[in-house]
Design an enzyme around this catalytic site. Sequence first.
Site, PDB file in Angstrom:
ATOM      1  CE  LYS A   1      -0.313  -0.303   5.046  1.00 18.37           C
ATOM      2  NZ  LYS A   1      -1.148  -0.788   6.173  1.00 18.37           N
TER       3      LYS A   1
ATOM      4  CE1 TYR B   1      14.034  31.183   5.559  1.00 18.82           C
ATOM      5  CE2 TYR B   1      14.208  28.820   5.158  1.00 18.82           C
ATOM      6  CZ  TYR B   1      14.013  30.116   4.688  1.00 18.82           C
ATOM      7  OH  TYR B   1      13.792  30.318   3.363  1.00 18.82           O
TER       8      TYR B   1
END
Length: 344
Positions: free
Chosen positions: A34, A241
């Site tokens: 899956k 950042y």
Amino acid sequence: MDSARITVDLGALAHNHAALREAAAGAEVAPVVKADGYGLGAAQVARRLWDEGARSFYVARLSEGEALRTVLPDAAIYVFDGYLDGARLEAARLVPVLNSLQQVDAWRAERPALPAALHIDTGMNRLGVRVEEAEALKSLPVELVISHLACAPEPEHPLNALQAERFAHVTSLFPNARASLANSGGIFLGERFRFDQVRPGISLYGGGPCERPDARIRPVAIFEAPILQVRNVPSGESIGYGAAFVADKPLQVATVGAGYADGVLRASHPRGHAFVAGEKRRLLGRVSMDLIAVDVTDLPVRAGDPVELLGPNILLDEAAAAAGTTAYELLTRLSSRAERVYRA
Ligand SMILES: *Cc1c(COP(=O)(O)O)cnc(C)c1O
């Protein structure tokens, strides 16, 4: 190298399949592919597992089953979502895993000749008919009954034994059906968890059955990215950042061409590591969309050198734990921007 790359080692996949087959001691190993084979490419993974002898496969969605049918014309393909669209299931010769009384009724009314499996809920309260409901379905002509373990990575958890006991009882109601309980973790819990068929996913793809590295399981995904530049950062200056990391001494830093848009989880800051020039080194500062910084102080590196973010030196379960998540989530978040390479 000049751009991020995910190498899928199909030989390691085959090794893990063999290791699971050995642990399953005679039970059929039915791979779960899956979510695009846990992010590694359902078509490539399933084809190799077919070549290794697998004949039954599981997907979650009907659309995943339809795609897999074009790859494996002769495999038995089971769909966890169950009986949602009888015409499409029949057209692609998919086996629905019926997971509610409503689905059982729809299947019986509309397509009783379509082979089906039955999901019994033995304690997870997610999908499946309850044990009491299963009593009323005694001898329903399904070819397989399954259940799923809630706590397989924790061998000592009491719910495991309780689920195995309930499942053993339920299987007696369907004497003509085969039975399947164990996922990757369940396979290693012992004989009474094995039944006729096991359904491993994560351990095929390199995750340990107990959500930590396991010597029997080899890494399958190797995620590497190039150093784009090497710079010297003076003590007291920040990186990235939010100035979230401040150098406490002069550092040599590699800016590496992979970020969260490639699958480096943003939560890898501040505990994540990379493997570069033979050493495991920390990531510095926040993960950007396209870039990360790695401490390469005193290492002889330069632009173009590869940095391993996942692989034999940065193990899947460890990288996941460092980002506060599991191997499952990490793998399924690897993005398609990084180039995919399949190694036989
Ligand atoms: C995903 C899934 C599996 C595979 O589980 P792993 O822990 O990846 O081995 C097996 N059975 C069901 C019902 C699943 O949803």
